[in-house]
Design a protein around this motif. Structure first.
Motif, PDB file in Angstrom:
ATOM      1  N   UNK A   6       3.596 -49.411 -22.042  1.00 52.93           N
ATOM      2  CA  UNK A   6       3.955 -49.058 -23.408  1.00 52.93           C
ATOM      3  C   UNK A   6       2.925 -49.702 -24.327  1.00 52.93           C
ATOM      4  N   UNK A   7       2.172 -48.842 -24.996  1.00 52.39           N
ATOM      5  CA  UNK A   7       1.111 -49.265 -25.905  1.00 52.39           C
ATOM      6  C   UNK A   7       1.523 -48.821 -27.301  1.00 52.39           C
ATOM      7  N   UNK A   8       2.034 -49.757 -28.073  1.00 52.23           N
ATOM      8  CA  UNK A   8       2.675 -49.481 -29.358  1.00 52.23           C
ATOM      9  C   UNK A   8       3.808 -48.491 -29.111  1.00 52.23           C
ATOM     10  N   UNK A   9       3.766 -47.269 -29.603  1.00 51.55           N
ATOM     11  CA  UNK A   9       4.858 -46.308 -29.373  1.00 51.55           C
ATOM     12  C   UNK A   9       4.539 -45.298 -28.280  1.00 51.55           C
ATOM     13  N   UNK A  10       3.444 -45.491 -27.567  1.00 50.54           N
ATOM     14  CA  UNK A  10       3.010 -44.534 -26.563  1.00 50.54           C
ATOM     15  C   UNK A  10       3.355 -45.026 -25.160  1.00 50.54           C
ATOM     16  N   UNK A  11       4.010 -44.171 -24.385  1.00 55.71           N
ATOM     17  CA  UNK A  11       4.331 -44.467 -22.992  1.00 55.71           C
ATOM     18  C   UNK A  11       3.259 -43.820 -22.110  1.00 55.71           C
ATOM     19  N   UNK A  12       2.565 -44.636 -21.329  1.00 52.59           N
ATOM     20  CA  UNK A  12       1.468 -44.175 -20.481  1.00 52.59           C
ATOM     21  C   UNK A  12       1.907 -44.313 -19.025  1.00 52.59           C
ATOM     22  N   UNK A  13       1.995 -43.193 -18.297  1.00 53.13           N
ATOM     23  CA  UNK A  13       2.380 -43.286 -16.882  1.00 53.13           C
ATOM     24  C   UNK A  13       1.347 -44.094 -16.093  1.00 53.13           C
ATOM     25  N   UNK A  14       1.828 -44.872 -15.135  1.00 52.09           N
ATOM     26  CA  UNK A  14       0.931 -45.713 -14.348  1.00 52.09           C
ATOM     27  C   UNK A  14      -0.117 -44.899 -13.601  1.00 52.09           C
ATOM     28  N   UNK A  15       0.175 -43.645 -13.259  1.00 53.28           N
ATOM     29  CA  UNK A  15      -0.808 -42.857 -12.514  1.00 53.28           C
ATOM     30  C   UNK A  15      -2.041 -42.509 -13.360  1.00 53.28           C
ATOM     31  N   UNK A  16      -1.992 -42.779 -14.662  1.00 51.84           N
ATOM     32  CA  UNK A  16      -3.160 -42.545 -15.513  1.00 51.84           C
ATOM     33  C   UNK A  16      -4.097 -43.751 -15.593  1.00 51.84           C
ATOM     34  N   UNK A  17      -3.704 -44.853 -14.980  1.00 53.49           N
ATOM     35  CA  UNK A  17      -4.579 -46.031 -14.970  1.00 53.49           C
ATOM     36  C   UNK A  17      -5.719 -45.781 -13.993  1.00 53.49           C
ATOM     37  N   UNK A  18      -6.939 -45.890 -14.498  1.00 52.69           N
ATOM     38  CA  UNK A  18      -8.122 -45.694 -13.676  1.00 52.69           C
ATOM     39  C   UNK A  18      -8.714 -47.015 -13.193  1.00 52.69           C
ATOM     40  N   UNK A  19      -8.546 -48.057 -14.012  1.00 46.94           N
ATOM     41  CA  UNK A  19      -9.171 -49.340 -13.686  1.00 46.94           C
ATOM     42  C   UNK A  19      -8.467 -50.469 -14.427  1.00 46.94           C
ATOM     43  N   UNK A  20      -8.419 -51.629 -13.787  1.00 37.11           N
ATOM     44  CA  UNK A  20      -7.978 -52.866 -14.431  1.00 37.11           C
ATOM     45  C   UNK A  20      -9.098 -53.861 -14.220  1.00 37.11           C
ATOM     46  N   UNK A  21      -9.562 -54.465 -15.317  1.00 38.37           N
ATOM     47  CA  UNK A  21     -10.684 -55.404 -15.186  1.00 38.37           C
ATOM     48  C   UNK A  21     -10.503 -56.612 -16.083  1.00 38.37           C
ATOM     49  N   UNK A  22     -11.155 -57.688 -15.659  1.00 33.96           N
ATOM     50  CA  UNK A  22     -11.158 -58.925 -16.416  1.00 33.96           C
ATOM     51  C   UNK A  22     -12.243 -58.811 -17.478  1.00 33.96           C
ATOM     52  N   UNK A  23     -11.879 -58.978 -18.747  1.00 37.35           N
ATOM     53  CA  UNK A  23     -12.836 -58.839 -19.849  1.00 37.35           C
ATOM     54  C   UNK A  23     -13.891 -59.930 -19.828  1.00 37.35           C
ATOM     55  N   UNK A  24     -13.526 -61.122 -19.377  1.00 40.11           N
ATOM     56  CA  UNK A  24     -14.456 -62.257 -19.407  1.00 40.11           C
ATOM     57  C   UNK A  24     -15.452 -62.228 -18.256  1.00 40.11           C
ATOM     58  N   UNK A  25     -14.972 -61.932 -17.056  1.00 40.41           N
ATOM     59  CA  UNK A  25     -15.834 -62.004 -15.874  1.00 40.41           C
ATOM     60  C   UNK A  25     -16.369 -60.647 -15.426  1.00 40.41           C
ATOM     61  N   UNK A  26     -15.723 -59.568 -15.868  1.00 45.34           N
ATOM     62  CA  UNK A  26     -16.126 -58.236 -15.421  1.00 45.34           C
ATOM     63  C   UNK A  26     -15.547 -57.856 -14.071  1.00 45.34           C
ATOM     64  N   UNK A  42      -7.688 -46.083 -19.030  1.00 46.65           N
ATOM     65  CA  UNK A  42      -6.734 -45.020 -18.713  1.00 46.65           C
ATOM     66  C   UNK A  42      -7.383 -43.659 -18.902  1.00 46.65           C
ATOM     67  N   UNK A  43      -6.831 -42.666 -18.222  1.00 46.58           N
ATOM     68  CA  UNK A  43      -7.207 -41.278 -18.438  1.00 46.58           C
ATOM     69  C   UNK A  43      -6.592 -40.847 -19.761  1.00 46.58           C
ATOM     70  N   UNK A  44      -7.437 -40.447 -20.691  1.00 47.14           N
ATOM     71  CA  UNK A  44      -6.976 -40.047 -22.027  1.00 47.14           C
ATOM     72  C   UNK A  44      -7.752 -38.800 -22.426  1.00 47.14           C
ATOM     73  N   UNK A  45      -7.143 -37.665 -22.163  1.00 44.01           N
ATOM     74  CA  UNK A  45      -7.826 -36.399 -22.441  1.00 44.01           C
ATOM     75  C   UNK A  45      -8.184 -36.281 -23.912  1.00 44.01           C
TER      76      UNK A  45
END
Length: 75
Positions: A49-69, A24-27
């Motif tokens: 929702x990451x614990x108590x933090x709400x992250x707008x979907x437009x801040x997602x830069x990438x989704x990746x599989x941890x095992x395969x890359x 995610x984009x995290x300034x």
């Protein structure tokens, strides 16, 4: 498209959300990016929702599989 990918990871029986992570984009973080494991995230509308933090979907830069890359989404 992004929400469809997230829903597939969360709800499709062939996917396990613990196998994936989002970047995610995290300034203020190094490179303004932060990596979050999807197993620690829930979806509420157009937010992750990451614990108590709400992250707008437009801040997602990438989704990746941890095992395969494999990158499922890249902004």
């Amino acid at each position: 498209m992004l929400k469809e990918i997230l829903n597939k990871i969360f709800w499709h029986p062939n996917y396990k959300k613990e196998d994936f992570e989002v970047v995610i984009l995290h300034r203020g973080a190094e490179g303004n990016k932060k990596v979050i494991p999807l197993e620690d995230v829930e979806i509420e509308g157009n937010y992750l929702v990451y614990f108590d933090t709400h992250i707008p979907l437009h801040r997602i830069l990438e989704i990746r599989n941890k095992k395969t890359g494999e990158i499922l989404y890249k902004k």
